[in-house]
Design an enzyme around this catalytic site. Structure first.
Site, PDB file in Angstrom:
ATOM      1  N   SER B 148       0.859  -1.192   0.000  1.00 35.69           N
ATOM      2  CA  SER B 148       0.000   0.000   0.000  1.00 35.69           C
ATOM      3  C   SER B 148       0.889   1.234   0.000  1.00 35.69           C
ATOM      4  CB  SER B 148      -0.884   0.022   1.252  1.00 35.69           C
ATOM      5  OG  SER B 148      -1.488   1.285   1.404  1.00 35.69           O
ATOM      6  N   TYR B 161      -1.165   0.572  10.628  1.00 35.68           N
ATOM      7  CA  TYR B 161      -1.357  -0.034   9.309  1.00 35.68           C
ATOM      8  C   TYR B 161      -0.193   0.325   8.378  1.00 35.68           C
ATOM      9  CZ  TYR B 161      -3.456  -1.199   4.796  1.00 35.68           C
ATOM     10  OH  TYR B 161      -3.691  -1.729   3.563  1.00 35.68           O
TER      11      TYR B 161
END
Lengths: 453, 255
Positions: B148, B161
């Site tokens: 990501s 995250y």
């Protein structure tokens, strides 16, 4: 023995590269040691790399090239005793001057004797002489245990026939004895006919091929509609001495392997063969053939191995390579040939080499490809849409009870070959007997799940 | 051309998705399925949801669902073995297991923060390790790792995250280098904000994309042998700039 180079190899179609440990083997002892060292990825033999797909590749495992290539010719009987690694090219150089010709030659002479048997190759004379398996006297092979066995129609005939067309998965062929056919000259007498559509082309072959030892048709893949399947059929016979012009009668068996000019490597990295080039080539090729011509004398290389004059011609298809799809459909299913051609033409690929031929009887090999029927071969460069074209072709092949040629296959699935090879289980039983630990493996074998069961 | 996929047309016969209910992962699987695809394996924690995902895949192939909890790092090698049992050679594997979570919740529950790192980083790294060894042994294979942009430069409001993806991304890039010349190739996918189940409820960031686009661009990048793919492509340049941004500006940047 060297420990082998880990390297990436492909088949002649230059698709599906995979990494293997490639080992050149000089002796039976070396071969035995290589087999003993194999892990669960196994071993496969490789000849001159002319199988189009992944038959002679073994990703993660070992790939063996036999270096011995000696050939003994019994000039009185025409029986040759050749090493598995000997090429048909070198075989021809030794036997033609003695008046013997190989009983079967594929479209290239750059294949090994072992590879030719493993694929049970056929030639333009299949309708009359069958495939190479028909002409074998016996085979000397090393099986998975390292034992060397001699097999023929009496001695372990099951293994003999499972090896013919067995794609190298029953053992490696060390030597083969092969019955040659006598020839008077090194020329071929050729009759050429041009036909403007498929029906005429097929009708000609149906009524004429029995009269000739050799018969094959080139089919134009660039035109559809009323011109679909137009093509050129050539029939051939080995010329007899009296057919030669008087000047050549003093050396009727003169033969030398022609020099080969390679397509340079960079051609494989540039833009592949264009469709416009392919169409122009096909048009020219068709036009240059006479409506009908008889008794033309041509040389063995130009008749049997026309593409061998251009070395590494597989580079012309560009970076993604190409596939050659060959199937056979029953004699009473000429519609299947039409349907496949229609499907190929619809995609408008840059396609130039399509070959049509009628097969005669098959042999006892459970995985031997030829069986009575029409066999159609098409070359198609790899594109994004190819997978869909092939799915449609495979559906047609399946519907008409046809099968694929494993030596050329690079795209079939375990499902699509099973309907065509109904004796697969019988072959697997032989294989399991001689290779219970699955020493012999290949990418083709894994992809098509040949060695299961 | 990458050397993978046991077929001349570059089609995979076998596909394994680790994180078998991942929306993006499933879209990538859909984009990879061709008429020659024979087997798909979905490895996921919730096998009921996995079965529903399996049923929703179109194609003439067998789909198996096997249980795998990314948090249970002790079973990582076993799950790769279990997948291989089903498919023989694994042509393509996609690592998609991840949880986003909420930074406020993590602040209140340090164990949950650590658990997120296990699910997003430790579990996938364990599977990648087992998988890459197996693929090296089989001599071919393609690995797709869902990373990501959150891991490229970690933002304070998404730091758990972001850190988990930074770890996975760094590992995957280094693994790709290690695999050079082995026959195995690895592509790292760095999507920006992807609309979908995982991000439901949060307002889209600039350059938002969707699972189908991520899948299409991923499959294209794999076919071209790219090691990294940004989705959308412009993020590569956006982050080239953002990484040079002095921290004093970066920490004030709102998404």
């Amino acid at each position: 023995m060297n420990e082998g180079n880990s390297q990436v190899i492909t088949g002649w179609g230059r698709t599906s590269p995979s990494r293997t440990r490639l080992i050149g083997v000089q002796s039976e002892d070396e071969l035995r040691r290589a087999l003993a060292r194999a892990d669960d990825r196994g071993v496969i033999g490789r000849g001159l790399g002319r199988s189009y797909g992944d038959a002679a590749q073994n990703s993660g495992g070992t790939t063996i090239v036999l270096s011995s290539s000696d050939i003994y010719v019994d000039v009185a009987t025409g029986v040759v005793d050749a090493a598995g690694g000997a090429s048909i090219d070198s075989l021809l150089q030794q036997t033609i001057p003695e008046g013997w010709f190989v009983p079967v030659t594929p479209g290239t002479r750059f294949v090994t004797v072992g590879g030719a048997i493993a694929a049970d190759v056929h030639g333009k004379n299949h309708h009359r002489d069958g495939s190479i398996g028909h002409h074998l006297v016996d085979l000397t092979m090393m099986v998975a245990s390292g034992e060397v066995v001699v097999v023929d129609r009496e001695r372990d005939s099951e293994l003999f026939w499972a090896t013919i067309g067995g794609m190298g998965l029953t053992g490696i062929i060390l030597r083969a004895r092969l019955r040659m056919i006598p020839i008077e000259t090194s020329s071929v007498s050729v009759r050429t006919e041009r036909h403007s559509h498929l029906e005429d082309l097929m009708a000609s072959m149906e009524s004429n091929d029995e009269s000739y030892r050799y018969a094959v048709a080139w089919v134009d893949g660039s035109v559809g509609g009323s011109r679909l399947g137009r093509g050129i059929v050539t029939y051939g016979e080995h010329a007899t001495i009296d057919m030669l012009p008087s000047l050549r009668r003093s050396a009727p068996l003169d033969y030398r392997s022609p020099r080969v000019v390679n397509v340079p490597e960079f051609m494989s990295r540039v833009r592949p063969l264009r469709r416009s080039t392919a169409v122009a080539f096909s048009e020219l090729w068709f036009r240059k053939a006479p409506k009908q011509r008889v008794d033309e004398l041509v040389s063995i290389p130009s008749y049997f191995h026309p593409l061998d004059g251009v070395g590494k011609w597989n580079r012309l298809y560009g970076p993604r390579g190409f596939i050659q799809h060959q199937c056979v459909v029953p004699l009473d299913a000429p519609h299947a040939v039409r349907a496949i051609l229609e499907r190929v033409v619809r995609d408008r690929p840059a396609n130039v080499v399509n070959v049509l031929k009628r097969f005669g009887s098959g042999n006892a090999g459970p995985l031997s490809f030829p069986r009575p029927g029409w066999t159609l071969t098409v070359d198609i460069p790899v594109t994004d849409d190819l997978v869909h074209t092939l799915r449609d072709i495979d559906t047609i092949v399946g519907e008409w009870g046809g099968r694929h040629y494993l030596a050329k296959d690079a795209t079939a699935t375990s499902r699509s070959i099973r309907s065509g090879y109904e004796r697969l289980a019988e072959w697997q039983a032989v294989r399991n007997r001689v290779d219970p630990h699955r020493v012999w493996q290949s990418d083709l074998g894994r992809r098509l799940d040949l060695c299961a069961g | 051309m990458g050397f993978t996929m046991q077929n001349a047309t570059g089609s995979a016969q076998t596909i394994a998705l680790f994180g078998g209910t991942s929306e993006i992962g499933l879209e990538i699987v859909r984009a990879l399925i061709t008429p020659t695809t024979e087997r798909v394996v979905l490895a996921c924690r919730n096998t009921t949801a996995g079965q529903a995902s399996a049923d929703a895949l179109d194609g003439d192939m067998t789909v198996d669902v096997i249980e795998w909890d990314a948090a249970d790092i002790s079973v990582s090698a076993d799950v790769v073995d279990a997948v291989a049992q089903n498919v023989h050679d694994i042509d393509i594997a996609i690592i998609a297991a991840a949880q986003l979570g909420d930074q406020q919740t993590y602040n209140a529950d340090p164990a949950a923060a650590a658990q997120a790192i296990i699910v997003n980083t430790a579990g996938p790294i364990a599977v990648l390790t087992a998988l890459s060894e197996r693929m090296k042994h089989q001599g071919h294979g393609t690995i797709i790792v869902l990373s990501s942009v959150a891991g490229v430069r970690v933002r304070s409001d998404n730091r758990v995250y972001g850190a988990s993806k930074a770890g996975l991304d760094g590992f995957a890039r280094a693994l790709a280098n290690d695999l050079e010349g082995t026959g195995v190739v690895l592509t790292v996918v760095r999507p920006g904000f992807v609309t979908g189940r995982m991000t439901a409820g949060s307002s889209p960031a600039p350059f938002a994309t969707d699972p189908k686009t991520v899948a299409r661009m991923t499959v294209d990048a794999v076919a071209r042998g790219r090691q990294v793919v940004w989705v959308p492509g412009v993020l590569r340049y956006v982050f080239a700039v953002l990484q040079l941004l002095p921290n004093v500006l970066w920490r004030r940047l709102k998404r």
